[in-house]
Enzyme design. Structure first.
Site, mmCIF file in Angstrom:
data_model
loop_
_atom_site.group_PDB
_atom_site.id
_atom_site.type_symbol
_atom_site.label_atom_id
_atom_site.label_comp_id
_atom_site.label_asym_id
_atom_site.label_seq_id
_atom_site.Cartn_x
_atom_site.Cartn_y
_atom_site.Cartn_z
ATOM 1 N N ASP A 115 -10.816 -22.093 14.944
ATOM 2 C CA ASP A 115 -10.933 -21.791 16.371
ATOM 3 C C ASP A 115 -10.256 -20.459 16.663
ATOM 4 O OD1 ASP A 115 -11.196 -21.711 19.089
ATOM 5 O OD2 ASP A 115 -9.717 -23.287 19.503
ATOM 6 N N LYS A 164 4.816 -14.384 5.681
ATOM 7 C CA LYS A 164 4.984 -15.332 4.590
ATOM 8 C C LYS A 164 6.465 -15.343 4.201
ATOM 9 C CE LYS A 164 2.997 -18.343 1.912
ATOM 10 N NZ LYS A 164 2.490 -19.610 2.487
ATOM 11 N N ASP A 203 -5.028 -5.846 6.340
ATOM 12 C CA ASP A 203 -6.273 -5.415 5.720
ATOM 13 C C ASP A 203 -7.229 -6.602 5.573
ATOM 14 O OD1 ASP A 203 -8.185 -3.932 4.444
ATOM 15 O OD2 ASP A 203 -7.049 -3.641 2.596
ATOM 16 N N TYR A 247 0.812 -1.214 0.000
ATOM 17 C CA TYR A 247 0.000 0.000 0.000
ATOM 18 C C TYR A 247 0.850 1.271 0.000
ATOM 19 C CZ TYR A 247 -4.135 -2.841 1.021
ATOM 20 O OH TYR A 247 -5.155 -3.752 0.963
#
Length: 330
Positions: free
Chosen positions: A211, A169, A226, A122
């Site tokens: 969960d 990641k 986001d 962004y």
């Protein structure tokens, strides 16, 4: 006390008006300083976020903001992104908690999503390399990464939360998320009394919808945050119920996290609870903790009793009826 009010687009004026009424009913006296932003500002002033509006926020430090329309794939740049970057509102805070009277697949959800707000994809660093090929830069800096993770740990410490989960990641984006993960580990060492775990973002999504009660504080970069913050909102009833704040070291903007819903604008059908709860966060931020707690209790009581609720909450009421119930339950 003077606080900036940005009414926004679509249902924005209706829900911000409701929030102002609820705040007034607590006895807290606020002199609202109104300033424009959004589609209306773009049409009237040629800029969806005029410099004058930014200067007003810089002067008064704190703002309550209604939803603003952002064109998809064209038109002007996201107002929210520009606002966060211009004021260095580096931390997006989204508390997500189960509410009485709202039926969802899960109970006892209580998680806070902490999202880095100024970098990542962004950042707005993108260009067309050749026709048909666009390149976007995913910006991660050590300064911003350490700052947001430290904020998450400080939030956990001051609110009595015991676990911080860093979402990444790094197995694929080894340099960018690798740096972020390294920073998270470094900051975690400063808080040995708070548990820390690191999880791949896809695994976090899987576990959240299996969960969500196992999580406490989630911290991550901008795009992941986001997506995850909206996913978490869905666990407790949707964006119409969840508050949000954008915080920096000097300025703070509290906002409705849902869209401007132009299809129902002006019809008195909008649910104001999200921005009412954001207003409660704002009151807590400026020192009116008792009033903030009263608003939260009123929201819980209103939802539990089920009177005057808007259609999205299963009732047949209006913005006015639910606002009157919120005020009555104060």
């Amino acid at each position: 006390m003077q606080i900036v009010l940005i009414e926004g687009d679509g249902i924005g004026p209706e829900v911000t008006g409701a929030a102002c009424r609820v705040i007034a009913a607590t006895g807290v006296k606020i002199d609202w300083v109104r300033t424009p932003a959004g589609l209306h500002a773009a049409e009237q002033l040629g800029d969806p976020l005029p410099d004058e509006s930014l200067e007003v926020i810089r002067r008064y430090r704190v703002a309550l903001k209604g939803p603003c329309t952002t064109p998809v794939g064209k038109g002007f740049r996201s107002i929210n992104v520009k606002l966060r970057q211009s004021l260095d509102l580096f931390a997006s805070i989204r508390p997500v908690k189960s509410l009485p009277g709202v039926k969802t697949p899960f109970e006892n959800v209580d998680v806070v999503v902490v999202r880095e707000n100024t970098e990542g994809l962004y950042s707005g660093l993108e260009h067309e390399v050749v026709p048909g090929v666009v390149e976007s830069v995913r910006l991660i800096t050590r300064t911003a990464a350490e700052r947001i993770v430290r904020y998450a740990f400080e939030l956990a410490r001051t609110t009595g939360r015991r676990l911080v989960t860093f979402c990444h990641k790094a197995d694929v984006m080894r340099l960018s998320d690798g740096l972020f993960l390294e920073c998270a580990r470094t900051v975690a060492d400063e808080f040995p009394f708070i548990d820390f775990e690191e999880k791949a973002i896809d695994n976090v999504c899987l576990e959240l919808v299996s969960d969500p009660t196992k999580f406490d504080v989630l911290v991550m970069e901008n795009l992941f945050g986001d997506v995850i913050s909206d996913l978490c909102a869905g666990l407790v009833g949707g964006l119409g119920l969840v508050p949000g704040a954008n915080l920096g070291s000097r300025y703070a903007v509290f906002e409705a996290v849902h869209g401007s819903a132009p299809d129902i604008a002006g019809q008195g059908l909008a649910n104001p609870i999200a921005i009412v709860r954001s207003a409660a966060m704002m009151l807590d931020h400026v020192g009116f903790r008792s009033a903030a707690e009263r608003i939260e209790r009123s929201v819980a009581a209103t939802l539990e009793r089920g009177l005057g609720l808007t259609r999205d909450l299963g009732g047949n009421g209006s913005t006015t009826t639910i606002t009157e119930q919120l005020i009555a339950n104060l």
